[in-house]
Design a protein around this motif. Structure first.
Motif, PDB file in Angstrom:
ATOM      1  N   UNK A  99      32.838  33.630  43.980  1.00  0.00           N
ATOM      2  CA  UNK A  99      33.840  32.583  44.097  1.00  0.00           C
ATOM      3  C   UNK A  99      33.147  31.231  44.126  1.00  0.00           C
ATOM      4  N   UNK A 100      33.030  30.601  42.964  1.00  0.00           N
ATOM      5  CA  UNK A 100      32.259  29.367  42.863  1.00  0.00           C
ATOM      6  C   UNK A 100      33.079  28.139  43.227  1.00  0.00           C
ATOM      7  N   UNK A 101      34.392  28.277  43.313  1.00  0.00           N
ATOM      8  CA  UNK A 101      35.219  27.123  43.635  1.00  0.00           C
ATOM      9  C   UNK A 101      36.300  27.552  44.617  1.00  0.00           C
ATOM     10  N   UNK A 102      37.019  26.584  45.158  1.00  0.00           N
ATOM     11  CA  UNK A 102      38.075  26.957  46.106  1.00  0.00           C
ATOM     12  C   UNK A 102      39.468  26.710  45.536  1.00  0.00           C
ATOM     13  N   UNK A 103      39.563  26.817  44.202  1.00  0.00           N
ATOM     14  CA  UNK A 103      40.853  26.629  43.541  1.00  0.00           C
ATOM     15  C   UNK A 103      41.610  27.956  43.470  1.00  0.00           C
ATOM     16  N   UNK A 104      41.852  28.558  44.632  1.00  0.00           N
ATOM     17  CA  UNK A 104      42.383  29.916  44.656  1.00  0.00           C
ATOM     18  C   UNK A 104      43.682  30.087  43.891  1.00  0.00           C
ATOM     19  N   UNK A 105      44.518  29.049  43.905  1.00  0.00           N
ATOM     20  CA  UNK A 105      45.790  29.211  43.201  1.00  0.00           C
ATOM     21  C   UNK A 105      45.682  28.907  41.713  1.00  0.00           C
ATOM     22  N   UNK A 106      44.486  28.568  41.249  1.00  0.00           N
ATOM     23  CA  UNK A 106      44.294  28.271  39.830  1.00  0.00           C
ATOM     24  C   UNK A 106      43.541  29.374  39.111  1.00  0.00           C
ATOM     25  N   UNK A 107      43.404  30.526  39.746  1.00  0.00           N
ATOM     26  CA  UNK A 107      42.662  31.617  39.115  1.00  0.00           C
ATOM     27  C   UNK A 107      43.465  32.917  39.154  1.00  0.00           C
ATOM     28  N   UNK A 108      43.209  33.746  38.132  1.00  0.00           N
ATOM     29  CA  UNK A 108      43.700  35.127  38.162  1.00  0.00           C
ATOM     30  C   UNK A 108      42.580  35.987  38.735  1.00  0.00           C
ATOM     31  N   UNK A 109      42.950  36.966  39.565  1.00  0.00           N
ATOM     32  CA  UNK A 109      41.929  37.833  40.160  1.00  0.00           C
ATOM     33  C   UNK A 109      42.298  39.297  39.967  1.00  0.00           C
ATOM     34  N   UNK A 110      41.292  40.136  40.084  1.00  0.00           N
ATOM     35  CA  UNK A 110      41.515  41.582  40.106  1.00  0.00           C
ATOM     36  C   UNK A 110      40.386  42.211  40.920  1.00  0.00           C
ATOM     37  N   UNK A 111      40.675  43.317  41.543  1.00  0.00           N
ATOM     38  CA  UNK A 111      39.669  44.026  42.344  1.00  0.00           C
ATOM     39  C   UNK A 111      39.054  45.140  41.493  1.00  0.00           C
ATOM     40  N   UNK A 112      37.734  45.222  41.506  1.00  0.00           N
ATOM     41  CA  UNK A 112      37.040  46.275  40.747  1.00  0.00           C
ATOM     42  C   UNK A 112      36.210  47.109  41.701  1.00  0.00           C
ATOM     43  N   UNK A 113      36.405  48.409  41.645  1.00  0.00           N
ATOM     44  CA  UNK A 113      35.567  49.296  42.461  1.00  0.00           C
ATOM     45  C   UNK A 113      34.408  49.822  41.610  1.00  0.00           C
ATOM     46  N   UNK A 114      33.208  49.719  42.127  1.00  0.00           N
ATOM     47  CA  UNK A 114      32.042  50.245  41.409  1.00  0.00           C
ATOM     48  C   UNK A 114      31.653  51.598  42.013  1.00  0.00           C
ATOM     49  N   UNK A 115      31.773  52.644  41.201  1.00  0.00           N
ATOM     50  CA  UNK A 115      31.396  53.976  41.686  1.00  0.00           C
ATOM     51  C   UNK A 115      29.883  54.078  41.878  1.00  0.00           C
ATOM     52  N   UNK A 116      29.119  53.293  41.107  1.00  0.00           N
ATOM     53  CA  UNK A 116      27.667  53.367  41.246  1.00  0.00           C
ATOM     54  C   UNK A 116      27.195  52.626  42.497  1.00  0.00           C
ATOM     55  N   UNK A 117      27.803  51.460  42.762  1.00  0.00           N
ATOM     56  CA  UNK A 117      27.375  50.687  43.945  1.00  0.00           C
ATOM     57  C   UNK A 117      28.201  51.038  45.178  1.00  0.00           C
ATOM     58  N   UNK A 118      29.321  51.758  44.987  1.00  0.00           N
ATOM     59  CA  UNK A 118      30.232  52.112  46.102  1.00  0.00           C
ATOM     60  C   UNK A 118      30.751  50.865  46.817  1.00  0.00           C
ATOM     61  N   UNK A 119      31.021  49.837  46.016  1.00  0.00           N
ATOM     62  CA  UNK A 119      31.567  48.599  46.593  1.00  0.00           C
ATOM     63  C   UNK A 119      32.717  48.095  45.717  1.00  0.00           C
ATOM     64  N   UNK A 120      33.562  47.278  46.346  1.00  0.00           N
ATOM     65  CA  UNK A 120      34.644  46.643  45.589  1.00  0.00           C
ATOM     66  C   UNK A 120      34.305  45.169  45.443  1.00  0.00           C
ATOM     67  N   UNK A 121      34.518  44.626  44.261  1.00  0.00           N
ATOM     68  CA  UNK A 121      34.333  43.187  44.115  1.00  0.00           C
ATOM     69  C   UNK A 121      35.549  42.577  43.421  1.00  0.00           C
ATOM     70  N   UNK A 122      35.731  41.291  43.668  1.00  0.00           N
ATOM     71  CA  UNK A 122      36.833  40.559  43.039  1.00  0.00           C
ATOM     72  C   UNK A 122      36.293  39.856  41.799  1.00  0.00           C
ATOM     73  N   UNK A 123      37.019  39.993  40.687  1.00  0.00           N
ATOM     74  CA  UNK A 123      36.644  39.214  39.499  1.00  0.00           C
ATOM     75  C   UNK A 123      37.709  38.148  39.272  1.00  0.00           C
ATOM     76  N   UNK A 124      37.258  37.009  38.709  1.00  0.00           N
ATOM     77  CA  UNK A 124      38.123  35.832  38.649  1.00  0.00           C
ATOM     78  C   UNK A 124      38.036  35.152  37.292  1.00  0.00           C
ATOM     79  N   UNK A 125      39.205  34.732  36.795  1.00  0.00           N
ATOM     80  CA  UNK A 125      39.254  33.935  35.568  1.00  0.00           C
ATOM     81  C   UNK A 125      40.161  32.735  35.825  1.00  0.00           C
ATOM     82  N   UNK A 126      39.691  31.563  35.465  1.00  0.00           N
ATOM     83  CA  UNK A 126      40.512  30.353  35.652  1.00  0.00           C
ATOM     84  C   UNK A 126      41.736  30.414  34.752  1.00  0.00           C
ATOM     85  N   UNK A 127      42.894  30.085  35.323  1.00  0.00           N
ATOM     86  CA  UNK A 127      44.158  30.180  34.573  1.00  0.00           C
ATOM     87  C   UNK A 127      44.145  29.338  33.297  1.00  0.00           C
TER      88      UNK A 127
END
Ligand code: 5GP
Length: 189
Positions: free
Chosen positions: A83-111
């Motif tokens: 999360x490089x910026x704090x424009x939370x309402x200006x981005x689309x997000x999705x949660x990705x689970x990594x089976x290899x790392x066993x972690x979930x991360x959020x990916x973001x694209x500016x609207x």
């Protein structure tokens, strides 16, 4: 993609049960001749689809998307994991689970970079369980953009990701498909 198969066999290394390390030509050090050939293969398959944007996720998808986007003459976007910026309402997000790392991360694209009229080709280096592609597709859906197809450099078909994407009615085009690992070597389908 004879060149890709040859590099996987000669330079790829299998780690554990299901990871293929391709750091010497695809994921860390990058072979530019191979990358050009990858771009051409995706361009050849999707050039008549009216693509307006190419979407991938950082980091390894970026080189693939760049080589392909140059041929289409369209911009490419990489979803950010930090999360490089704090424009939370200006981005689309999705949660990705990594089976290899066993972690979930959020990916973001500016609207502002993905819009409802966009016709999107989603690209990535590897397809395993399909979480990265499904996350990118979800972001396109949130933007109202149309996904015309997904292009994958190396599909590990034994992990079932393609089926999950195809169930959404979206084509998955993989340059090579690995059916299994045997004697520390990938077996291509
Ligand atoms: P999926 O989301 O389909 O489970 O996994 C795809 C993502 O995980 C890709 O973006 C790729 O970066 C990473 N990945 C999955 N399997 C492998 C692998 O065997 N080798 C490498 N280098 N990356 C992988």
């Amino acid at each position: 993609m004879e060149m890709l198969r040859r590099m996987i066999l000669e330079k790829g290394r299998i780690i554990g049960d299901d990871i293929l390390k391709t750091d010497s030509f695809l994921n860390h050090q990058i072979d530019p001749v191979l990358m050009d050939a990858i771009g051409q293969a995706f361009y050849h398959r999707f050039c008549d689809h009216g693509i307006t944007k190419i979407l991938t996720v950082e980091a390894s998808g970026i080189a693939v998307a760049g080589a392909t986007a140059r041929l289409f003459g369209v911009p490419y976007i990489f979803a950010k994991k930090q999360n490089a910026c704090n424009l939370d309402n200006e981005i689309y997000t999705s949660e990705i689970y990594s089976f290899t790392k066993k972690t979930t991360c959020t990916i973001r694209v500016a609207k502002e970079y993905l819009q409802s009229q966009d016709r999107v080709l989603v690209l990535d280096d590897f397809l395993a369980n399909g979480q990265a592609l499904l996350g990118l597709i979800e972001i396109c859906k949130k933007a109202g953009a149309t996904v015309l197809g997904c292009g994958i450099v190396i599909e590990k078909a034994f992990q079932g990701g393609a089926k999950k994407v195809e169930e959404k009615g979206i084509e998955v085009f993989s340059l090579v498909r690995i059916g299994r690992f045997e004697n520390a070597k990938p077996v291509f389908l």
